[in-house]
Design an enzyme around this catalytic site. Structure first.
Site, PDB file in Angstrom:
ATOM      1  N   CYS A 137      -2.218  -4.221  -6.334  1.00  0.00           N
ATOM      2  CA  CYS A 137      -1.810  -3.017  -7.065  1.00  0.00           C
ATOM      3  C   CYS A 137      -0.450  -3.322  -7.653  1.00  0.00           C
ATOM      4  O   CYS A 137       0.553  -3.309  -6.945  1.00  0.00           O
ATOM      5  CB  CYS A 137      -1.746  -1.804  -6.137  1.00  0.00           C
ATOM      6  N   CYS A 166       2.134  -0.073  -7.734  1.00  0.00           N
ATOM      7  CA  CYS A 166       2.711   0.476  -6.487  1.00  0.00           C
ATOM      8  C   CYS A 166       2.113  -0.281  -5.321  1.00  0.00           C
ATOM      9  O   CYS A 166       2.362  -1.467  -5.180  1.00  0.00           O
ATOM     10  CB  CYS A 166       2.492   1.984  -6.399  1.00  0.00           C
ATOM     11  N   SER A 167       1.324   0.380  -4.484  1.00  0.00           N
ATOM     12  CA  SER A 167       0.738  -0.332  -3.348  1.00  0.00           C
ATOM     13  C   SER A 167      -0.567   0.325  -2.930  1.00  0.00           C
ATOM     14  O   SER A 167      -0.843   0.445  -1.744  1.00  0.00           O
ATOM     15  CB  SER A 167       1.719  -0.367  -2.178  1.00  0.00           C
ATOM     16  N   CYS A 168      -1.386   0.751  -3.907  1.00  0.00           N
ATOM     17  CA  CYS A 168      -2.682   1.368  -3.611  1.00  0.00           C
ATOM     18  C   CYS A 168      -3.494   0.426  -2.726  1.00  0.00           C
ATOM     19  O   CYS A 168      -3.559  -0.777  -2.982  1.00  0.00           O
ATOM     20  CB  CYS A 168      -3.446   1.642  -4.899  1.00  0.00           C
TER      21      CYS A 168
END
Lengths: 97, 212
Positions: free
Chosen positions: B116, B119-121
């Site tokens: 991702c 962000c950090s999905c």
């Protein structure tokens, strides 16, 4: 932009090269690049409004597949490798592809 | 790096960690204020907040491993998972919430890896909390540009003949890699198969373990 026909898998597209302010889910490195529709994912509330608790109309979301050669040119490790990303319909052009 | 303070050991030999005496940040203060107001107003209780944190902490890659093992064992389930990951895992009883899941399959010719960049999905419902490296700028920026080099650093050397497919989790989908089933596991139970499925195999930075 009014509603338009659903895009079909395999259809060639180009990502719009825009730089609006705000909460954008189209990464910079994909803007202006051409790819093909991998699949349609369905309608989702537009995060560009939803992020600010504004009324967020639904937009069609697609997975678009790009070749690494298209993204990185000669710097690509293996041009035939691919990158898939989710792109909202209002970021997708079909005529310029 | 966080672990470089080898000279700061307690008398018992454990790394020394500073007390959290620093003033609260703006957002820490905001979180406490909102939580306390919500509890005062009776929207929820402190016990419910804690129960939710415990539920989040309890999720682990063993959930995803059960999904993978079932897909290896049951062709119909595999087809359903690849067609609609959210529906297939929901029917297995995993509370996937508002998340939408796309499962991507590794084959002899294709290797998939998830990142991702924005962000950090991460599919927390199936894999638990993401590893720290998944959230770093290094992993997020390099994986879309030089995935083969990144994978090699994880110990996965892709042959020239394998196509690498990177999936950037940019919007409403979450991804899980369906790793290739290791050879020599014919006739194994789903429980045995699940033991071969690591977290990294489901992110794509690893492969399923070999039996033996």
């Amino acid at each position: 932009m009014g509603p338009r026909k659903m895009l079909e898998p395999g259809q060639a597209v180009r990502i719009r090269d825009l730089s609006p302010p705000g909460h954008i889910r189209t990464p910079k490195y994909l803007r202006g690049k051409t790819g093909v529709i991998e699949r349609a994912l369905g309608p989702y509330e537009n995060p560009e409004q939803r992020a600010y608790c504004l009324p967020a109309p639904e937009k069609q979301l697609y997975r678009v597949r790009f070749s690494m050669a298209e993204l990185w040119g000669d710097a690509a490790e293996t041009g035939e490798d691919t990158l898939d990303a989710e792109i909202y319909e209002h970021w997708i052009d079909t005529d310029a592809a | 790096m966080p672990h470089d303070h080898h000279d700061h050991l307690s008398p018992s030999g454990h790394p020394y960690r500073e007390d959290n005496d620093a003033p609260l940040s703006y957002w820490q203060t905001m979180e406490i204020a909102i939580r306390e107001i919500m509890i005062e107003k009776g929207e929820f209780t402190a016990a419910e907040v804690n129960a939710q944190i415990e539920a989040m902490d309890a999720r682990s890659p063993t959930n995803g491993a059960k999904v993978v093992a079932r897909a290896w064992d049951e062709p119909d389930f595999k087809a359903a998972l690849l067609a609609d990951g959210s529906k297939a895992t929901r029917e297995m009883g995993f509370d996937i919430g508002p998340m939408n899941l796309v499962a991507v399959e590794n084959t002899e010719d294709i290797h998939n890896v998830i990142v991702c960049t924005l962000c950090s999905c991460y599919p927390r419902n199936l894999l638990g909390l993401p590893p720290d490296w998944y959230k770093t700028r290094e992993y997020r920026s390099r994986t879309v540009r030089e995935p083969r080099k990144v994978l090699a650093e994880f110990g996965v050397e892709l042959p020239e003949t394998t196509t690498c497919r990177v999936h950037d989790s940019t919007a409403d989908m979450r991804y899980i890699v369906l790793p290739a089933r290791p050879k020599g596991t014919e006739g194994w139970s789903q429980q045995q198969l699940a033991e071969l499925v690591t977290r990294d195999a489901m992110i794509g930075t690893g492969l399923a373990k070999d039996p033996g």
